[in-house]
Design an enzyme around this catalytic site. Structure first.
Site, short mmCIF file in Angstrom:
data_model
loop_
_atom_site.label_atom_id
_atom_site.label_comp_id
_atom_site.label_asym_id
_atom_site.label_seq_id
_atom_site.Cartn_x
_atom_site.Cartn_y
_atom_site.Cartn_z
N HIS A 215 31.23 51.58 -12.37
CA HIS A 215 32.62 51.16 -12.23
C HIS A 215 33.42 51.84 -13.34
O HIS A 215 33.02 51.80 -14.52
CB HIS A 215 32.75 49.65 -12.42
CG HIS A 215 32.31 48.83 -11.24
ND1 HIS A 215 31.09 48.96 -10.66
CD2 HIS A 215 32.97 47.85 -10.53
CE1 HIS A 215 31.00 48.11 -9.63
NE2 HIS A 215 32.12 47.42 -9.55
N GLU A 218 39.03 50.96 -12.80
CA GLU A 218 39.50 49.79 -12.02
C GLU A 218 40.62 49.15 -12.85
O GLU A 218 41.78 49.22 -12.47
CB GLU A 218 38.34 48.81 -11.79
CG GLU A 218 38.74 47.52 -11.05
CD GLU A 218 37.60 46.49 -10.96
OE1 GLU A 218 36.62 46.60 -11.74
OE2 GLU A 218 37.72 45.55 -10.13
N ASP A 296 33.63 45.06 -2.10
CA ASP A 296 33.45 44.61 -3.48
C ASP A 296 32.79 43.23 -3.54
O ASP A 296 31.57 43.14 -3.66
CB ASP A 296 34.78 44.65 -4.25
CG ASP A 296 34.62 44.81 -5.75
OD1 ASP A 296 33.48 45.00 -6.21
OD2 ASP A 296 35.64 44.76 -6.48
N ASP A 297 33.61 42.17 -3.47
CA ASP A 297 33.10 40.79 -3.53
C ASP A 297 33.76 40.00 -2.40
O ASP A 297 34.65 39.17 -2.63
CB ASP A 297 33.45 40.17 -4.89
CG ASP A 297 32.83 40.94 -6.04
OD1 ASP A 297 31.62 40.81 -6.26
OD2 ASP A 297 33.57 41.71 -6.68
N1 ADE Z 1 31.27 42.56 -10.65
C1 ADE Z 1 31.54 42.09 -9.44
N2 ADE Z 1 32.70 42.59 -9.00
C2 ADE Z 1 33.17 43.43 -9.95
C3 ADE Z 1 34.31 44.25 -10.08
N3 ADE Z 1 35.25 44.33 -9.12
N4 ADE Z 1 34.47 44.93 -11.23
C4 ADE Z 1 33.56 44.85 -12.19
N5 ADE Z 1 32.48 44.09 -12.11
C5 ADE Z 1 32.27 43.39 -11.01
ZN ZN Z 2 32.69 46.18 -7.92
#
Ligand code: ADE
Ligand code: ZN
Length: 360
Positions: A215, A218, A296-297
């Site tokens: 990552h 972001e 992502d989540d």
């Molecule tokens: N862990 C889970 N989602 C994340 C994200 N968007 N950025 C960094 N760590 C994460």
């Molecule tokens: Zn992520």
């Protein structure tokens, strides 16, 4: 490179795919998902079910109360609740159930290939053996392949708010399961934890023949994308949306066809962009970058892969059939698979888009 983009098939007349056909086409087309934290697919209902099964106390009285707490102001505000949600995962069956639930949703979205991030340190810190984590996830990957036809692989992520020594110990502990994961990544709190903090552990992973992703960009600055490339030598950047602040970096990423695993709904939920209509995905594609859409989540950010695609296209009129094809093709291009598998997916993708062209 122009927005015509790499690998665009000349025989598909994208101008003859009308915008109103796009949602159905985006839903039905074959897709790869390369940026999904499996702990971020844990739906509130399953959190409560596992809490009861394992006798874990939760800070929220109900599914509704937990879901109501999903109002994030930045990455850290999300991570705090995300790590709390993961506290219900204790046994191999819990990791299996979580990943199997994701794969069923992914199959419904026509995902044919998924590379899943997992965060072993979130679990080993609570006394869960790393083998319990990896075996449960691996069994779900095997079943996804056998029963859903999804090709699936695991990427072990290091938590960047912890030390590099802890990341090294995690990699060592995972080595008996080396054949169950294809790469390593870097996630968690970005600001103040630059990629170079993990130079040694990524060098070790590289020497082991593992794929490398991180990552970067972001919430963190474009310099973090550069150090992920220069110091960690990653093969993909997760998110990377802040690269547009540095034109020289954009040129470098485009020339290298360095993939950016972009996550639009996540970016809005974590306030990286004010809303989807402000997202820079069209600009990333116009710059010739190898960007694609991911969830992502998804349990925390309002949707799985198809939801991300459909909402993003609805919010951004600059995105049409050509961009839809390019994004989905980029997902396959950036996946860590053998060339023949990738070529077969390109052909499936071409067939899906060719079938959406109106006659006349
Ligand atoms: N862990 C889970 N989602 C994340 C994200 N968007 N950025 C960094 N760590 C994460
Ligand atoms: Zn992520």
């Amino acid at each position: 490179m122009s927005s015509a983009g790499a690998g665009m098939p000349s025989m598909i007349d994208f101008d003859r795919i009308s915008r109103d056909r796009l949602p159905a086409l985006l839903r039905s087309a074959p897709k790869a998902e390369l940026h999904i934290h499996i702990e971020g697919s844990l739906e509130p209902e399953l959190i409560f079910q596992l809490a009861q099964r394992n006798g874990v106390a939760l800070a929220y009285p109900s599914v509704e109360a937990l879901r109501a707490a999903y109002a994030f102001t930045d990455l850290q505000s999300f991570l705090d609740i995300y790590y709390a949600g993961a506290s219900v995962l204790l046994k191999e069956a819990d990791f299996f159930d979580m990943a199997w639930a994701y794969f069923q949703r992914a199959a419904a979205d026509n995902v044919v290939h998924a590379e899943l991030f997992f965060d072993p340190q979130t679990h080993t810190a609570r006394g869960v053996d790393i083998g319990t984590v990896i075996r449960g996830l691996h069994h779900a990957c095997q079943r996804a392949h056998a029963e859903l036809g999804i090709s699936a692989a695991l990427i072990l992520c290091f938590l960047r708010h912890l030390s590099e020594d802890e990341a090294l110990a995690t990699l060592d502990a995972a080595l008996p399961y080396r054949h169950h994961f294809i790469g390593v990544g870097l996630d968690s709190s970005e600001r103040g934890h630059p990629p170079e903090k993990f130079a040694r552990v990524f060098a070790k992973a590289r020497a082991l023949g593992l794929h490398l992703v991180a990552h970067a960009g972001e919430e963190g600055p474009p310099a973090y994308i550069e150090s992920a490339l220069d110091v960690l030598q990653v093969e993909r950047i997760d998110h990377g949306v802040r690269c547009l602040e540095d034109p020289a970096l954009v040129r470098r990423l485009a020339a290298a066809r360095m993939p950016l695993t972009v996550c639009p709904l996540s970016n809005v939920k974590l306030c990286v962009f004010q809303d989807l209509s402000q997202h820079n995905l069209p600009a990333l594609l116009d710059a010739g970058l190898c960007a694609m859409v991911n969830s992502d989540d998804p349990a925390y950010f309002g949707g799985y892969l198809n939801q991300n695609l459909v909402e993003t296209f609805a919010a951004l009129p600059q995105l049409g059939a050509r961009q839809a094809y390019q994004l989905l093709r980029n997902g396959f291009e950036a996946s860590f698979v053998a060339a023949d598998k990738r070529e077969a997916w390109y052909r499936m993708l071409d067939a899906a888009f060719a079938g959406a062209v109106t006659a006349g």
